[in-house]
Motif scaffolding. Structure first.
Motif, PDB file in Angstrom:
ATOM      1  N   GLU A  91      37.593 -35.944  31.688  1.00  0.00           N
ATOM      2  CA  GLU A  91      36.226 -35.068  31.562  1.00  0.00           C
ATOM      3  C   GLU A  91      35.467 -34.936  32.786  1.00  0.00           C
ATOM      4  O   GLU A  91      34.813 -33.610  32.982  1.00  0.00           O
ATOM      5  CB  GLU A  91      35.296 -35.896  30.419  1.00  0.00           C
ATOM      6  N   LEU A  92      35.524 -35.917  33.601  1.00  0.00           N
ATOM      7  CA  LEU A  92      34.573 -35.745  34.823  1.00  0.00           C
ATOM      8  C   LEU A  92      35.437 -34.587  35.816  1.00  0.00           C
ATOM      9  O   LEU A  92      34.663 -33.829  36.128  1.00  0.00           O
ATOM     10  CB  LEU A  92      34.511 -37.135  35.804  1.00  0.00           C
ATOM     11  N   ASP A 117      25.364 -39.840  34.625  1.00  0.00           N
ATOM     12  CA  ASP A 117      26.121 -38.641  34.198  1.00  0.00           C
ATOM     13  C   ASP A 117      26.683 -38.315  32.857  1.00  0.00           C
ATOM     14  O   ASP A 117      27.373 -39.370  32.655  1.00  0.00           O
ATOM     15  CB  ASP A 117      26.996 -38.101  35.341  1.00  0.00           C
ATOM     16  N   ASN A 118      26.540 -37.264  32.032  1.00  0.00           N
ATOM     17  CA  ASN A 118      27.234 -37.084  30.923  1.00  0.00           C
ATOM     18  C   ASN A 118      27.943 -35.594  30.902  1.00  0.00           C
ATOM     19  O   ASN A 118      27.918 -35.212  31.851  1.00  0.00           O
ATOM     20  CB  ASN A 118      26.432 -37.587  29.851  1.00  0.00           C
ATOM     21  N   GLY A 119      28.426 -35.333  29.588  1.00  0.00           N
ATOM     22  CA  GLY A 119      29.028 -34.219  29.349  1.00  0.00           C
ATOM     23  C   GLY A 119      28.234 -33.051  29.774  1.00  0.00           C
ATOM     24  O   GLY A 119      28.586 -31.785  30.008  1.00  0.00           O
ATOM     25  N   ASP A 120      26.751 -33.196  29.636  1.00  0.00           N
ATOM     26  CA  ASP A 120      25.905 -31.783  29.868  1.00  0.00           C
ATOM     27  C   ASP A 120      25.571 -31.799  31.340  1.00  0.00           C
ATOM     28  O   ASP A 120      24.860 -30.856  31.497  1.00  0.00           O
ATOM     29  CB  ASP A 120      24.584 -32.212  28.854  1.00  0.00           C
ATOM     30  N   GLY A 138      34.909 -31.111  33.983  1.00  0.00           N
ATOM     31  CA  GLY A 138      33.561 -30.703  34.124  1.00  0.00           C
ATOM     32  C   GLY A 138      33.269 -30.200  35.651  1.00  0.00           C
ATOM     33  O   GLY A 138      32.536 -29.243  35.677  1.00  0.00           O
ATOM     34  N   ARG A 146      30.185 -42.949  31.620  1.00  0.00           N
ATOM     35  CA  ARG A 146      29.757 -42.185  30.334  1.00  0.00           C
ATOM     36  C   ARG A 146      30.606 -41.114  29.820  1.00  0.00           C
ATOM     37  O   ARG A 146      30.304 -40.211  29.316  1.00  0.00           O
ATOM     38  CB  ARG A 146      28.237 -41.818  30.334  1.00  0.00           C
ATOM     39  N   MET A 147      31.861 -41.021  30.437  1.00  0.00           N
ATOM     40  CA  MET A 147      32.861 -39.960  30.135  1.00  0.00           C
ATOM     41  C   MET A 147      34.157 -40.377  30.804  1.00  0.00           C
ATOM     42  O   MET A 147      34.201 -41.253  31.693  1.00  0.00           O
ATOM     43  CB  MET A 147      32.370 -38.536  30.766  1.00  0.00           C
ATOM     44  N   SER A 148      35.397 -39.682  30.378  1.00  0.00           N
ATOM     45  CA  SER A 148      36.640 -40.141  30.836  1.00  0.00           C
ATOM     46  C   SER A 148      36.878 -39.533  32.298  1.00  0.00           C
ATOM     47  O   SER A 148      36.211 -38.640  32.522  1.00  0.00           O
ATOM     48  CB  SER A 148      37.765 -39.724  29.824  1.00  0.00           C
ATOM     49  N   ARG A 149      37.672 -39.980  32.849  1.00  0.00           N
ATOM     50  CA  ARG A 149      38.158 -39.461  34.267  1.00  0.00           C
ATOM     51  C   ARG A 149      38.478 -37.883  33.981  1.00  0.00           C
ATOM     52  O   ARG A 149      38.216 -37.086  34.854  1.00  0.00           O
ATOM     53  CB  ARG A 149      39.170 -40.039  34.921  1.00  0.00           C
TER      54      ARG A 149
END
Length: 452
Positions: free
Chosen positions: A382-383, A312-315, A386, A377-380
């Motif tokens: 950001e998760l 998983d990423n920001g998208d 999101g 693939r992201m910070s906590r």
């Protein structure tokens, strides 16, 4: 002898009728006084409680573990013997024994008569040497034939969702990294005889919730069961894997048998992600086709998705919500990836040094502290942000309007319950998910689907 069963609660507990209580009741000797308390419906005041049953049995999952242990210790201080069971202490029996006189590991009903016998004779949890406490455990997974019908007399509250819970199979062979089902029920299919399931269905009300982890896990068995159900004219909902839902004959037989909604673990809309976590039966390119076919046969879809998987990423958040809207899902639930004890995911994250809290389930407010690991693939932050964004976007008024698909030949859940469910989920997304209002559910849970 007085035996008291307790279902502990946390803010995410559901108002589904507890099948485990009815099952244990059917395996309890007639000369035992059996009572039950649901901590979610009526929270136990541990400061004021004074009852002292001979034996207290508490079912524990990871998100209720802290509350379950507090209840157990309160009863033990007053003089009751306590036995813990459930999926959490099956994975962590030594932890359970820190708070109880004994632990049942695995499916409790087959061990329950022995537990009661030992408690009656004052030897609950004692080994032959009398030097250590005991874990009651099966040598092998029991067969599901010739079981007594669950006794549902203790489950009386009108506050429960009005569906009777029935289970037909146990065990799951799919190697999903994040799932704890095989820890508790094994990796091999076990089936109740169809005639015995039908006898139980004849004994309950018109609305059924199948407690199976996958109601179409074995097509030959499922077809036999569902064809036998057609004359009963029940309406039912269940969980199902995508593995068998691409075949129209499977969908048709479920619809004829009265299926009105399926809870489906899509998990991710990315091909690589579902393969990585061991869910190879999921084919994202076929998702919309399956959802459309189910809708055409009057079956609403409630999708489940997980955020925080390694690919998983920001998208991922926006793409997932976009799929839900385009597919016109009746409802979707978004979960933060959670490393449950006993799973391959827990062990891997710990070995990689990415697990931040070994015993997160003992935190006072573990929901607010999630996620409990470092994403790939992201910070906590950001998760989590999101995840909140996905909930709010999914249940925005514009999304609710776009997803509505009115058709008289579709599910009555879609036609009648769609707007109340989604408007309530809008409130949940805004007040609890985004706003952090932990008290919100206490006032509105009864109006939500399955008490979510």
């Amino acid at each position: 002898m007085h035996v008291h069963l307790i279902a502990p609660s946390n803010e995410d507990s559901t108002y589904i009728k507890p099948l485990w209580v009815a099952t244990l009741a059917a395996h309890t000797p007639d000369d035992v006084e059996l009572t039950f308390h649901d901590d979610g419906l009526d929270p136990i005041d541990l400061e004021k409680a004074q009852d002292v049953p001979d034996l207290v049995g508490i079912s524990v999952n990871s998100k209720t573990a802290a509350r379950a242990y507090a209840i157990a210790e309160s009863y033990r201080k007053r003089g009751s013997k306590v036995v813990l069971g459930g999926i959490h202490v099956t994975a962590l029996p030594d932890e359970g024994l820190e708070h109880a006189d004994a632990v049942v590991s695995g499916e409790a009903e087959f061990l329950w008569p022995k537990v009661i016998e030992d408690a009656r004779k004052g030897r609950l949890g004692q080994t032959r040497s009398l030097l250590s406490r005991r874990v009651y455990k099966h040598d092998e997974w029991p067969a599901l034939e010739n079981l007594p019908l669950p006794k549902r007399g203790l489950i009386k509250s009108v506050r429960y969702v009005p569906f009777d819970v029935v289970q037909t199979t146990r065990g799951c062979p799919f190697p999903c990294e994040f799932c704890s089902v095989s820890t508790y029920n094994g990796t091999t299919f076990r089936f109740r005889p169809v005639r015995e399931v039908i006898r139980e269905l004849e004994d309950v009300g018109p609305r059924i919730l199948f407690g199976d982890d996958n109601v179409m896990i074995h097509t030959k068995y499922s077809h036999e069961l569902f064809e036998a159900m057609v004359p009963l004219k029940k309406h039912w909902v269940a969980q199902a894997s995508l593995a068998a839902l691409h075949r129209v004959e499977n969908v048709k037989v479920m619809a004829r048998a009265g299926c009105r909604a399926l809870f489906i673990g899509f998990e991710s809309v990315d091909d690589g992600t579902v393969r990585t976590v061991g869910k190879k039966q999921n084919k994202p390119r076929k998702y919309q086709e399956i959802v459309r076919m189910l809708a055409d046969h009057g079956i609403a879809v409630w999708g489940s998705f997980i955020f925080g998987l390694d690919d998983d990423n920001g998208d991922s958040f926006e793409r997932t919500v976009e799929f839900c809207i385009e597919s016109r899902l009746t409802m979707a639930l978004f979960a933060l990836l959670t490393p449950y004890p006993g799973t391959k995911l827990y062990k891997r994250l710990k070995s990689e040094g990415r697990l931040l809290r070994d015993r997160w389930w003992l935190e006072r407010d573990h929901d607010t502290g999630a996620p409990f690991f470092e994403p790939a693939r992201m910070s906590r932050d950001e998760l989590r942000s999101g995840w909140v964004r996905a909930w709010r976007s999914m249940y925005s008024y514009s999304s609710i309007r776009k997803r509505y698909d009115f058709a008289l030949d579709h599910s009555w859940i879609q036609n009648i319950a769609y707007w109340p469910i989604n408007l309530m989920m809008h409130e949940l997304a805004e007040r609890k998910i985004a706003g952090g209002d932990r008290e919100w559910r206490k006032h509105r849970a009864l109006e939500l689907p399955f008490g979510l």
